[in-house]
Design an enzyme around this catalytic site. Structure first.
Site, mmCIF file in Angstrom:
data_model
loop_
_atom_site.group_PDB
_atom_site.id
_atom_site.type_symbol
_atom_site.label_atom_id
_atom_site.label_comp_id
_atom_site.label_asym_id
_atom_site.label_seq_id
_atom_site.Cartn_x
_atom_site.Cartn_y
_atom_site.Cartn_z
ATOM 1 N N TYR A 122 0.838 -1.200 0.000
ATOM 2 C CA TYR A 122 0.000 0.000 0.000
ATOM 3 C C TYR A 122 0.877 1.255 0.000
ATOM 4 O O TYR A 122 0.724 2.129 -0.859
ATOM 5 C CB TYR A 122 -0.934 -0.040 1.213
ATOM 6 C CG TYR A 122 -1.611 1.267 1.534
ATOM 7 C CD1 TYR A 122 -2.711 1.702 0.803
ATOM 8 C CD2 TYR A 122 -1.148 2.070 2.588
ATOM 9 C CE1 TYR A 122 -3.333 2.909 1.107
ATOM 10 C CE2 TYR A 122 -1.764 3.265 2.895
ATOM 11 C CZ TYR A 122 -2.853 3.688 2.164
ATOM 12 O OH TYR A 122 -3.467 4.883 2.470
ATOM 13 N N LYS A 130 1.253 3.923 -2.985
ATOM 14 C CA LYS A 130 0.801 5.304 -2.759
ATOM 15 C C LYS A 130 1.939 6.268 -3.114
ATOM 16 O O LYS A 130 1.722 7.344 -3.653
ATOM 17 C CB LYS A 130 0.390 5.519 -1.291
ATOM 18 C CG LYS A 130 -0.895 4.849 -0.866
ATOM 19 C CD LYS A 130 -2.149 5.465 -1.459
ATOM 20 C CE LYS A 130 -2.553 6.786 -0.856
ATOM 21 N NZ LYS A 130 -3.858 7.262 -1.402
#
Ligand SMILES: NC(=O)c1ccc[n+]([C@@H]2O[C@H](COP(=O)([O-])OP(=O)(O)OC[C@H]3O[C@@H](n4cnc5c(N)ncnc54)[C@H](O)[C@@H]3O)[C@@H](O)[C@H]2O)c1
Length: 348
Positions: free
Chosen positions: A148, A152
């Site tokens: 993640y 990102k």
């Protein structure tokens, strides 16, 4: 927000916790709002909200939704917590390819402003950061302990790189900026809090945890809404495109001591979460204040606790002052665990 009354905003991930809160605020100011999400909103939506069911992984769907909008808030993301964290392929596809589709949609369809919702994690990988600012380098990609955060980070880089790209209709250039929030809290938060409160009520929580001197930060959902509105405005000519190409850390400006030595979130937090939460990391708001005019308001947890009480939580334990006090302490503990549990899992 001066232009909100006449502008049309597309919010990717507009049916999620933060996206929906932002949509409501923009709508109240008179803006036209399109919610673009894979799932419909769980709340009752005002009649003039437009919901477009779609997936940012599919360019054709993005393209259909984006044509004619003035500004995009790109908030949709995948893989932050829970089971989602295991699906590496989907995390990459949504956060990286999805972001590229949204950027391409803006360029192809003459949308000149895009605000991306990033995260602290683009610079933080478990190292001590005290009053860090935007001059900090990105955490090297191979050091990210989870997909993640890595994706990102890649998405944020793509967004900022796209700043200045000529729009296909020759109307000007795309201007972009990125906001890097701390862990988000506020009433109605569904992703983390109900899970933790449920654990507390079942008595699964044990309290013995670690590093009382750690300092960490959070951001109230409405402060984050205000930062996004200001960032979008600061992309306009009227504000000299001040936020174009820029990243900003966003939090409440209150540094929290991680609740003392007697709370142990270990059974509920993964190894990475514990490793990250035990480490001091907080950032300066100076750039957001100076360039965006960001002024975080003070919020306490009363509203959040009230939200849960209204839904029947903690009723049995509310009979005496002491039990109410204890309940509040438990909610604070839950809040800390939750605000920190936006930090994702790795290998556990
Ligand atoms: N929650 C936190 O503590 C926190 C902290 C830092 C940064 N952020 C960032 O803030 C943003 C909002 O967080 P949130 O807590 O409101 O998240 P959320 O999960 O409530 O909302 C995300 C929304 O994106 C939608 N979505 C996922 N994949 C999609 C796809 N392929 N196409 C279209 N929509 C899709 C989801 O359905 C969901 O409604 C995210 O970008 C997140 O990375 C969150």
């Amino acid at each position: 927000m001066e232009n909100a009354r006449t502008d049309t905003f597309l919010i990717t991930g507009g049916c999620g916790y933060f996206g929906y809160r932002l949509a409501c605020s923009l709508h109240k100011k008179g803006a036209r709002v399109l919610l673009f999400d894979t799932v419909p909103p769980i709340q009752e939506v005002p009649e003039d909200f437009v919901f477009v069911q779609g997936d940012i992984r599919d360019y054709a769907q993005v393209e259909r939704a984006i044509a004619g909008v003035d500004c995009v808030f790109h908030i949709a993301s995948y893989g932050m917590s829970g089971r989602e964290q295991l699906n590496h392929h989907l995390i990459e596809a949504v956060n990286v390819q999805g972001t590229q589709n949204v950027l391409k949609g803006c360029v192809e369809h003459g949308v000149s402003r895009l605000v991306y919702t990033s995260t602290f994690n683009v610079v933080f990988g478990g190292q001590v950061i005290e009053n860090g600012n935007e001059s900090l380098p990105y955490l090297p990609l191979h050091l990210h302990p989870d997909h993640y955060s890595r994706t990102k980070s890649l998405a944020e880089m793509a967004v900022l790189k796209a700043n200045g790209t000529a729009l296909k209709d020759s109307s000007g250039v795309l201007r972009t900026c990125a906001l890097r929030p701390a862990g988000i809290y506020g009433p109605g938060e569904q992703r983390h809090l109900p899970r933790i409160v449920g654990y507390i009520e079942k008595g699964i929580f044990r309290f013995v945890y670690g590093e009382p001197s750690s300092l960490v930060e959070f951001v109230h959902v409405d402060n984050l809404v205000s930062a996004h509105e200001l960032a979008a405005e600061a992309l306009t000519l009227e504000k000299q495109h001040r936020s174009a190409g820029q990243a900003y850390f966003i939090s409440d400006e209150m540094i929290h001591h991680l609740i003392g030595p007697f709370y142990n979130f270990q059974p509920l937090l993964t190894r990475t979460e514990v490793y990250k939460t035990g480490v001091t990391h907080y950032f300066s708001m100076a750039k957001a204040k100076a360039e965006l005019g960001y002024e975080p308001q003070e919020y306490n947890l009363d509203e959040v606790v009230q939200w849960f009480r209204c839904r029947g939580h903690g009723k049995k334990s509310c009979s005496s002052f002491l039990s109410r006090l204890l309940l509040d302490i438990l909610f604070v503990a839950a809040f800390v665990a939750v605000a920190l549990s936006f930090l994702p899992v790795v290998g556990s």
